[in-house]
Design a protein around this motif. Structure first.
Motif, PDB file in Angstrom:
ATOM      1  N   GLU A   1       0.829  -1.207   0.000  1.00  0.00           N
ATOM      2  CA  GLU A   1       0.000   0.000   0.000  1.00  0.00           C
ATOM      3  C   GLU A   1       0.864   1.260   0.000  1.00  0.00           C
ATOM      4  O   GLU A   1       0.530   2.257  -0.638  1.00  0.00           O
ATOM      5  N   ARG A   2       1.980   1.207   0.739  1.00  0.00           N
ATOM      6  CA  ARG A   2       2.889   2.355   0.767  1.00  0.00           C
ATOM      7  C   ARG A   2       3.433   2.639  -0.634  1.00  0.00           C
ATOM      8  O   ARG A   2       3.488   3.794  -1.076  1.00  0.00           O
TER       9      ARG A   2
ATOM     10  N   ARG B   1       2.039   1.826  -3.459  1.00  0.00           N
ATOM     11  CA  ARG B   1       0.947   2.258  -4.340  1.00  0.00           C
ATOM     12  C   ARG B   1       0.571   3.717  -4.101  1.00  0.00           C
ATOM     13  O   ARG B   1       0.296   4.458  -5.041  1.00  0.00           O
ATOM     14  N   GLN B   2       0.566   4.124  -2.838  1.00  0.00           N
ATOM     15  CA  GLN B   2       0.113   5.477  -2.505  1.00  0.00           C
ATOM     16  C   GLN B   2       1.229   6.527  -2.623  1.00  0.00           C
ATOM     17  O   GLN B   2       0.985   7.649  -3.043  1.00  0.00           O
ATOM     18  N   PHE B   3       2.446   6.155  -2.196  1.00  0.00           N
ATOM     19  CA  PHE B   3       3.502   7.156  -2.066  1.00  0.00           C
ATOM     20  C   PHE B   3       4.746   6.893  -2.920  1.00  0.00           C
ATOM     21  O   PHE B   3       5.644   7.723  -2.958  1.00  0.00           O
TER      22      PHE B   3
ATOM     23  N   LYS C   1       7.550  13.516  -5.319  1.00  0.00           N
ATOM     24  CA  LYS C   1       6.127  13.577  -5.618  1.00  0.00           C
ATOM     25  C   LYS C   1       5.345  14.433  -4.611  1.00  0.00           C
ATOM     26  O   LYS C   1       4.348  15.059  -4.962  1.00  0.00           O
TER      27      LYS C   1
ATOM     28  N   TYR D   1       4.749  10.522   7.498  1.00  0.00           N
ATOM     29  CA  TYR D   1       4.888   9.526   6.427  1.00  0.00           C
ATOM     30  C   TYR D   1       5.591   8.269   6.939  1.00  0.00           C
ATOM     31  O   TYR D   1       5.125   7.143   6.723  1.00  0.00           O
TER      32      TYR D   1
ATOM     33  N   THR E   1       3.404   4.733   7.678  1.00  0.00           N
ATOM     34  CA  THR E   1       3.653   3.672   6.686  1.00  0.00           C
ATOM     35  C   THR E   1       4.577   2.588   7.218  1.00  0.00           C
ATOM     36  O   THR E   1       4.931   1.659   6.492  1.00  0.00           O
TER      37      THR E   1
ATOM     38  N   GLY F   1     -15.031   7.471  -2.127  1.00  0.00           N
ATOM     39  CA  GLY F   1     -14.051   7.185  -3.170  1.00  0.00           C
ATOM     40  C   GLY F   1     -14.675   6.724  -4.469  1.00  0.00           C
ATOM     41  O   GLY F   1     -14.048   5.996  -5.239  1.00  0.00           O
TER      42      GLY F   1
ATOM     43  N   ARG G   1     -15.188  -1.476  -1.458  1.00  0.00           N
ATOM     44  CA  ARG G   1     -14.164  -0.658  -0.789  1.00  0.00           C
ATOM     45  C   ARG G   1     -14.754   0.632  -0.238  1.00  0.00           C
ATOM     46  O   ARG G   1     -14.330   1.125   0.799  1.00  0.00           O
TER      47      ARG G   1
ATOM     48  N   ARG H   1     -14.641   1.788   3.582  1.00  0.00           N
ATOM     49  CA  ARG H   1     -14.168   3.124   3.964  1.00  0.00           C
ATOM     50  C   ARG H   1     -15.183   3.800   4.888  1.00  0.00           C
ATOM     51  O   ARG H   1     -14.811   4.428   5.881  1.00  0.00           O
TER      52      ARG H   1
END
Length: 407
Positions: free
Chosen positions: A3-4, A6-8, A18, A48, A52, A257, A305, A309
């Motif tokens: 997930e880290r 994918r997101q960051f 970024k 961050y 993460t 989302g 999802r 959420r």
């Protein structure tokens, strides 16, 4: 880790380019002082790393001594576990007001409505299911000890439970992670974890938490479908929404989302020949191959999802990864000092802020629901306080004191 990435981004350098670089540019344009810029950037980097999992503070790292750190960890684990056993035997009673938060999010905030009845029904069935699962687990353990072949996970056959498991909610591991976030981070010692798990099962808090998560997940799915239905019927001219109503329905989808235009297309493709919503079409179980793939993709990636959420906004998980409490709570000393402050802090930072924002942005629609929810939660809390204190919370107290304690 997945997930880290994918997101960051897959590395810290990607995150720097970024996110940090644009943030620094915005701060420069806003004419912050050099000291303010440095402080803000440092806090963003720390958030961050902590959220993460790149920076997990431990006593070993803090004391720079592995042996001493392990001893201190053992002591703090015993301290946290003993506090849980001493103060939380009736924690399930404290949590009875939690599902009432749902009333502030549904269009008909009435516990006697069909929605309220269905939510209560889901909770009761789930608790019974949880207790049966524990009894079944005990039976299987005894059978295994006697050398018999055992089987498990029967509830995977239940569609509602299978869906919520797919989103990572209500699984026992996820439930325990939430309880650990509520009442102190997970102890590292296996014995302490076993005691903690057995305790939360014995006072039914594990079963209750899973039940409320399922109720919130089910409500989230219903709200997504209802808001999408409104927008679809408005587009088709079957009903007429005001601009405010249309904006509200659209905003609710985006909060989950979900793109409102994609949701309308999904809903349209889920209608049968009679014009009724068909769950099998919505899940991609019927129709052409292309339609099935498209419906299944939306159902799994957005519908489920989005409901998950929503559930996490109701049934809060106060962990470092959720970033809904101060970072010092993740420090080993902070975990001990603020052991029982996790949920109140997350509640203030999430639920109360939402209440304030909705009353400000949509007072006519939101205020009655929020006032009703608050009064009902306070009333139930008054009763629970009386039960836990064996009536002492009501004795020789003014009405203001009683209500203050309940709030």
């Amino acid at each position: 880790t997945i997930e880290r990435a994918r997101q960051f981004g897959k590395s810290e350098s990607v995150f720097q380019n970024k996110f940090i670089a644009p943030i620094r540019e915005e701060l420069d344009n806003a004419k912050y002082s050099e000291q303010e810029r440095k402080e803000i950037i440092d806090r963003v980097k720390l958030l961050y790393k902590r959220s993460t999992g790149l920076d997990v503070p431990t006593w070993e790292n803090i004391l720079n001594d592995e042996r001493l750190g392990q001893k201190v960890t053992t002591i703090t684990d015993w301290a946290k576990t003993s506090q849980q056993l001493a103060h939380l035997p009736l924690a399930t009673l404290s949590s009875l007001t939690e599902p009432l938060i749902l009333l502030s999010r549904i269009d008909n905030p009435n516990v006697l409505s069909r929605e309220g009845y269905e939510t209560g029904q889901v909770i009761v069935k789930s608790i019974v299911k949880g207790i049966r699962k524990d009894l079944d687990r005990t039976t299987r353990a005894i059978g295994k000890f006697k050398g018999k072949k055992t089987y498990g996970m029967k509830d995977i056959d239940d569609e509602a439970w299978r869906e919520i498991y797919e989103t990572g909610l209500a699984l026992e591991q996820a439930t325990m992670q939430r309880l650990e976030g509520l009442y102190g981070e997970a102890p590292r010692n296996a014995i302490h974890r076993g005691v903690q798990n057995a305790f939360f099962h014995a006072n039914l808090l594990t079963q209750w938490t899973g039940a409320v998560q399922l109720a919130a997940f089910t409500t989230g799915k219903r709200l997504i479908k209802q808001n999408t239905e409104k927008l679809y019927k408005n587009k088709q001219g079957l009903i007429k929404l005001t601009d405010q109503e249309k904006k509200r329905a659209t905003d609710r989808l985006w909060e989950a989302g979900i793109n409102d235009k994609e949701a309308i297309l999904w809903y349209k493709s889920s209608l049968n020949k009679a014009g009724d919503f068909d769950p099998s079409l919505a899940q991609g179980l019927q129709g052409s191959k292309k339609l099935r793939e498209k419906q299944l993709a939306f159902h799994e990636n957005y519908y489920q999802r989005g409901a998950a959420r929503f559930a996490k906004e109701i049934i809060l998980v106060p962990t470092t990864a959720a970033a809904n409490r101060p970072l010092w709570h993740s420090h080993p000393a902070g975990q001990l000092l603020a052991q029982f402050a996790g949920y109140p802090t997350a509640f203030n930072n999430t639920i109360l802020k939402r209440f304030a924002r909705e009353v400000y942005t949509d007072p006519i629609h939101a205020t009655p629901k929020i006032i009703g929810t608050t009064v009902l939660m306070t009333s139930v809390a008054t009763l629970m306080n009386a039960i836990r204190s064996q009536g002492d919370s009501l004795a020789d107290k003014s009405a203001g004191e009683i209500v203050g304690k309940s709030i």
